[in-house]
Design an enzyme around this catalytic site. Structure first.
Site, PDB file in Angstrom:
ATOM      1  N   GLY A  44       0.771  -1.249   0.000  1.00 54.98           N
ATOM      2  CA  GLY A  44       0.000   0.000   0.000  1.00 54.98           C
ATOM      3  C   GLY A  44       0.796   1.290   0.000  1.00 54.98           C
ATOM      4  CD  GLU A  99       1.504   0.680   6.724  1.00 53.59           C
ATOM      5  OE1 GLU A  99       1.795   0.693   5.518  1.00 53.59           O
ATOM      6  OE2 GLU A  99       1.080  -0.343   7.298  1.00 53.59           O
ATOM      7  CG  ASP A 100      -0.978   1.682   3.429  1.00 57.06           C
ATOM      8  OD1 ASP A 100      -0.723   1.365   4.618  1.00 57.06           O
ATOM      9  OD2 ASP A 100      -1.402   0.852   2.607  1.00 57.06           O
ATOM     10  CG  ASP A 103      -7.369  -0.396  10.623  1.00 53.20           C
ATOM     11  OD1 ASP A 103      -8.194   0.469  10.914  1.00 53.20           O
ATOM     12  OD2 ASP A 103      -7.690  -1.573  10.360  1.00 53.20           O
ATOM     13  CE  LYS A 131      -9.584   3.143   8.521  1.00 53.19           C
ATOM     14  NZ  LYS A 131     -10.059   1.827   7.985  1.00 53.19           N
ATOM     15  CG  PHE A 152     -11.975  -0.608   3.379  1.00 53.32           C
ATOM     16  CD1 PHE A 152     -11.126  -1.306   4.231  1.00 53.32           C
ATOM     17  CD2 PHE A 152     -11.786  -0.708   2.017  1.00 53.32           C
ATOM     18  CE1 PHE A 152     -10.099  -2.094   3.720  1.00 53.32           C
ATOM     19  CE2 PHE A 152     -10.764  -1.498   1.491  1.00 53.32           C
ATOM     20  CZ  PHE A 152      -9.920  -2.187   2.355  1.00 53.32           C
ATOM     21  CG  ASP A 159      -5.573  -3.587  -1.691  1.00 49.95           C
ATOM     22  OD1 ASP A 159      -5.153  -3.178  -0.586  1.00 49.95           O
ATOM     23  OD2 ASP A 159      -5.911  -4.776  -1.880  1.00 49.95           O
ATOM     24  NE  ARG A 165      -2.281  -2.806  -4.439  1.00 51.91           N
ATOM     25  CZ  ARG A 165      -2.235  -3.080  -3.144  1.00 51.91           C
ATOM     26  NH1 ARG A 165      -2.122  -2.108  -2.273  1.00 51.91           N
ATOM     27  NH2 ARG A 165      -2.315  -4.324  -2.710  1.00 51.91           N
TER      28      ARG A 165
HETATM   29  P1  5GP Z   1      -3.132  -2.513  11.009  1.00 52.18           P
HETATM   30  O1  5GP Z   1      -2.147  -3.605  11.277  1.00 52.18           O
HETATM   31  O2  5GP Z   1      -2.712  -1.158  11.561  1.00 52.18           O
HETATM   32  O3  5GP Z   1      -4.526  -2.888  11.445  1.00 52.18           O
HETATM   33  O4  5GP Z   1      -3.320  -2.393   9.469  1.00 52.18           O
HETATM   34  C1  5GP Z   1      -2.422  -1.953   8.615  1.00 52.18           C
HETATM   35  C2  5GP Z   1      -2.750  -2.459   7.229  1.00 52.18           C
HETATM   36  O5  5GP Z   1      -4.137  -2.813   7.048  1.00 52.18           O
HETATM   37  C3  5GP Z   1      -2.496  -1.354   6.240  1.00 52.18           C
HETATM   38  O6  5GP Z   1      -1.155  -1.369   5.820  1.00 52.18           O
HETATM   39  C4  5GP Z   1      -3.454  -1.697   5.131  1.00 52.18           C
HETATM   40  O7  5GP Z   1      -2.851  -2.645   4.274  1.00 52.18           O
HETATM   41  C5  5GP Z   1      -4.628  -2.374   5.815  1.00 52.18           C
HETATM   42  N1  5GP Z   1      -5.725  -1.401   6.026  1.00 52.18           N
HETATM   43  C6  5GP Z   1      -6.172  -0.921   7.189  1.00 52.18           C
HETATM   44  N2  5GP Z   1      -7.183  -0.047   6.994  1.00 52.18           N
HETATM   45  C7  5GP Z   1      -7.370   0.029   5.657  1.00 52.18           C
HETATM   46  C8  5GP Z   1      -8.265   0.776   4.811  1.00 52.18           C
HETATM   47  O8  5GP Z   1      -9.101   1.576   5.234  1.00 52.18           O
HETATM   48  N3  5GP Z   1      -8.135   0.560   3.486  1.00 52.18           N
HETATM   49  C9  5GP Z   1      -7.217  -0.297   2.940  1.00 52.18           C
HETATM   50  N4  5GP Z   1      -7.194  -0.409   1.635  1.00 52.18           N
HETATM   51  N5  5GP Z   1      -6.368  -1.015   3.701  1.00 52.18           N
HETATM   52  C10 5GP Z   1      -6.444  -0.839   5.045  1.00 52.18           C
END
Ligand code: 5GP
Length: 177
Positions: A44, A99-100, A103, A131, A152, A159, A165
């Site tokens: 991402g 990082e994108d 979450d 987030k 989301f 993606d 993307r």
């Molecule tokens: P975490 O480990 O912080 O829960 O999640 C990180 C990863 O989850 C991000 O790098 C991404 O790949 C995916 N992710 C979390 N939220 C979103 C979202 O709103 N949209 C997308 N496309 N991916 C997300």
């Protein structure tokens, strides 16, 4: 995904460009003489990282790591594994994770721990989007582009099932639960 959900723009390309410039200026102040390793988390972050580094006019290196969580794709199991390792030795180097989106925080919390075992000089985190309403583990984000609602997001590298993307704006689906 609800097939009738409509794609809406949350941040358009001009707003993203302004955020990337601001982040680049903050990062430049801290890293100008450090020859840092910018470490993108695949997949991402690749669009964001590509734009970000073109605003950084000092020596740096770029590497990528790919991580994935075990188990079901809909439920976060909390267990992360390294799918593709970074190639750059980071011992005694200043590492900036790019990082994108942060979450739950599980991915970046895992990565920070993983990198620290390799004894870098420092590890910091730059996230285009944060987030916070979804956080399960605390993560310190040193550079944040946007704080986003619990939707989301797709576009600008993000993606949904490997699609979207290539959208130049950061979007979400209206009508999605
Ligand atoms: P975490 O480990 O912080 O829960 O999640 C990180 C990863 O989850 C991000 O790098 C991404 O790949 C995916 N992710 C979390 N939220 C979103 C979202 O709103 N949209 C997308 N496309 N991916 C997300």
């Amino acid at each position: 995904m609800n097939p009738r959900a409509e794609l809406r723009v949350l941040f358009n390309r001009r707003e993203i460009e302004a955020a990337v410039r601001r982040l680049a200026s903050e990062i430049s102040q801290d890293y100008r003489n450090k020859n840092p390793v910018l470490l993108g988390i695949l997949r991402g972050s690749f669009v964001f990282l590509a734009d970000l580094i073109r605003h950084l006019d000092f020596p740096l290196e770029v590497d990528f790591i790919e991580l994935s969580s075990y188990g079901s794709s809909t439920q976060t199991s909390g267990k992360i594994k390294v799918v593709k390792k970074l190639e750059t030795p980071v011992r005694d180097h200043d590492v900036l994770i790019v990082e994108d989106i942060v979450d739950t925080g599980l991915t970046t919390a895992f990565l920070i721990k993983y990198l620290k075992r390799q004894k870098p000089a420092s590890v910091r985190l730059c996230a285009l989007t944060d987030k916070p309403s979804r956080r399960e583990v605390p993560v310190k984000i040193d550079y944040i582009g946007f704080t986003v609602p619990n939707k989301f997001l797709v576009g600008y590298g993000l993606d949904a099932n490997q699609k979207f993307r290539n959208l130049p704006d950061i979007c979400y689906f209206e009508g999605e639960a």
